[in-house]
Design an enzyme around this catalytic site. Structure first.
Site, PDB file in Angstrom:
ATOM      1  N   HIS A  60      -8.577  14.946  -2.900  1.00  0.00           N
ATOM      2  CA  HIS A  60      -8.874  13.583  -3.367  1.00  0.00           C
ATOM      3  C   HIS A  60      -8.653  13.392  -4.868  1.00  0.00           C
ATOM      4  O   HIS A  60      -8.223  12.293  -5.279  1.00  0.00           O
ATOM      5  CB  HIS A  60     -10.308  13.211  -2.987  1.00  0.00           C
ATOM      6  CG  HIS A  60     -10.469  12.967  -1.514  1.00  0.00           C
ATOM      7  ND1 HIS A  60     -10.124  11.782  -0.909  1.00  0.00           N
ATOM      8  CD2 HIS A  60     -10.931  13.762  -0.520  1.00  0.00           C
ATOM      9  CE1 HIS A  60     -10.378  11.841   0.379  1.00  0.00           C
ATOM     10  NE2 HIS A  60     -10.861  13.051   0.651  1.00  0.00           N
ATOM     11  N   ASP A  71       0.837  -1.200   0.000  1.00  0.00           N
ATOM     12  CA  ASP A  71       0.000   0.000   0.000  1.00  0.00           C
ATOM     13  C   ASP A  71       0.866   1.242   0.000  1.00  0.00           C
ATOM     14  O   ASP A  71       2.092   1.180   0.142  1.00  0.00           O
ATOM     15  CB  ASP A  71      -1.027  -0.012   1.129  1.00  0.00           C
ATOM     16  CG  ASP A  71      -0.405   0.255   2.490  1.00  0.00           C
ATOM     17  OD1 ASP A  71       0.823   0.465   2.574  1.00  0.00           O
ATOM     18  OD2 ASP A  71      -1.159   0.259   3.478  1.00  0.00           O
ATOM     19  N   GLU A  96      -6.013   2.364  -0.764  1.00  0.00           N
ATOM     20  CA  GLU A  96      -4.668   2.482  -1.324  1.00  0.00           C
ATOM     21  C   GLU A  96      -3.896   1.184  -1.186  1.00  0.00           C
ATOM     22  O   GLU A  96      -2.670   1.160  -1.251  1.00  0.00           O
ATOM     23  CB  GLU A  96      -3.900   3.617  -0.630  1.00  0.00           C
ATOM     24  CG  GLU A  96      -3.486   3.354   0.800  1.00  0.00           C
ATOM     25  CD  GLU A  96      -4.541   3.711   1.834  1.00  0.00           C
ATOM     26  OE1 GLU A  96      -4.159   3.864   3.004  1.00  0.00           O
ATOM     27  OE2 GLU A  96      -5.724   3.835   1.489  1.00  0.00           O
ATOM     28  N   ASN A 123      -4.016  13.006   0.408  1.00  0.00           N
ATOM     29  CA  ASN A 123      -5.381  13.504   0.249  1.00  0.00           C
ATOM     30  C   ASN A 123      -5.596  14.815   1.002  1.00  0.00           C
ATOM     31  O   ASN A 123      -6.246  15.746   0.503  1.00  0.00           O
ATOM     32  CB  ASN A 123      -6.387  12.459   0.744  1.00  0.00           C
ATOM     33  CG  ASN A 123      -6.648  11.367  -0.293  1.00  0.00           C
ATOM     34  OD1 ASN A 123      -6.491  11.588  -1.488  1.00  0.00           O
ATOM     35  ND2 ASN A 123      -7.040  10.189   0.169  1.00  0.00           N
TER      36      ASN A 123
END
Length: 349
Positions: free
Chosen positions: A241, A228, A271, A236
């Site tokens: 976003h 990830d 993610e 973000n």
């Protein structure tokens, strides 16, 4: 002299003989007339039978949707049955003149001529397909079963064709293909993550189940890598976003390019990603994970998005591992890599 007259009198027909001769002549003449009348009547009956047979043949062709078309080679002349007028979208009785054929078949005649040239010496039947432009109804596709007719000297004199409209067949086939494509597209969309184009979680976990079963059956290695994006929440929060979505999409693209043809890479969370590597031992899988880690770090550093890194955990299947256990072991290794400082690869215990 009197003796000669007597002899002639013996052979000269008298009244009775003359009557017999005339009667015989009239009988012979009447017999010939009767014979001629019988012959004429037989010809008329045969012609009527032939006409009925032709009518029945044309009726049968109309019911079956088949037309007959004969092309005489030298001199070039076209002959066809009444059903061909219907197939060509023409009024009944329309002759197949060259100007009419060129009007309704602007490309069809060229298609026919090309096929006829290619099969000029064929003794066996061959197929021709061509298009007819019917008024107000667009193009129709006709298919013909053709056969050459040769003279005793081997010169092709005619091409005889039996023709049928196959437009509906093509339409059904097209509709079927379109329906299959829509179903396949719906299936792809159901299995695909819209943002990255990778396999979604449902499909990826199903593929993991299948890979585990195949590895057990074939007694081959299987590795999985869970990875990830490090500190993705900060991406973000700082950039919004939409930028975060671009980062995720780029990570997915880089991962796809690092994977082998038969590997599966899927997005299984916001993610978080899973890379399934069939027939791959730990050493090779760890090298692949390191290449991926470096490619993402270098790729995002030079791209017009925030530079990011990833952490990854690796596990190889062991005896008794179900798919969820194998995944959990790799996931635990991922968190070990994060605890170790991120931007690294850890191997499951």
């Amino acid at each position: 002299m009197s003796g000669l007259l007597a002899v002639m009198a013996m052979f000269s027909p008298g009244p009775v003989m003359s009557a017999l001769l005339l009667a015989s002549a009239f009988a012979l003449l009447a017999g010939n007339c009767m014979s001629n009348r019988l012959t004429t009547r037989q010809i008329r009956e045969d012609a009527a039978k032939l006409s009925r047979s032709v009518d029945q043949l044309e009726t049968a062709e109309g019911l079956a949707g088949y037309g007959r078309w004969c092309i005489e080679i030298e001199p070039r002349r076209h002959l066809w049955s009444e059903e061909m007028c219907h197939l060509a979208g023409l009024p009944p009785g329309t002759p197949p003149r060259e100007d009419i054929l060129e009007r309704i078949m602007p490309e069809g005649m060229e298609q026919i001529e090309t096929v006829l040239d290619a099969h000029a010496q064929d003794r066996e039947p061959f197929a021709i397909e061509f298009e007819v432009a019917e008024r107000g109804e667009g193009l129709h596709i006709l298919r013909a079963r053709a056969r050459n007719v040769f003279s005793a000297e081997g010169v092709r004199e005619q091409v005889f064709m039996v023709v049928k409209d196959v437009s509906e067949t093509y339409a059904l086939r097209r509709d079927r293909d379109e329906a299959l494509e829509r179903a396949a597209q719906a299936q792809r969309e159901a299995n695909t993550d819209a943002l990255t184009g990778l396999a979604n979680r449902r499909y990826t976990m199903a593929e993991l189940d299948r890979a585990v079963m195949e590895a057990r059956r074939d007694e081959k290695p299987l590795s999985v890598i869970v990875f990830d994006i490090d500190h993705f929440k900060q991406v973000n929060d700082r950039h919004g976003h939409p930028v975060g979505d671009k980062v995720i999409a780029m990570v997915g693209d880089i991962a796809t390019r690092q994977a082998r043809e038969f590997d599966i890479v899927g997005r299984i969370g916001g993610e978080e990603f899973l890379w399934i590597l069939p027939d791959c031992k730990s050493e090779a899988a760890l090298r692949a994970a390191e290449r991926l880690r470096w490619a993402i770090e270098a790729g995002t550093h030079s791209a017009p998005i925030p530079s990011i890194t990833i952490s990854a955990g690796h596990a190889e299947i062991e005896a008794g591992d179900a798919s969820l256990i194998l995944f959990a072991r790799a996931d635990a290794a991922l968190y070990e890599a994060k605890r170790g400082g991120r931007n690294r690869v850890a191997q499951a215990a």
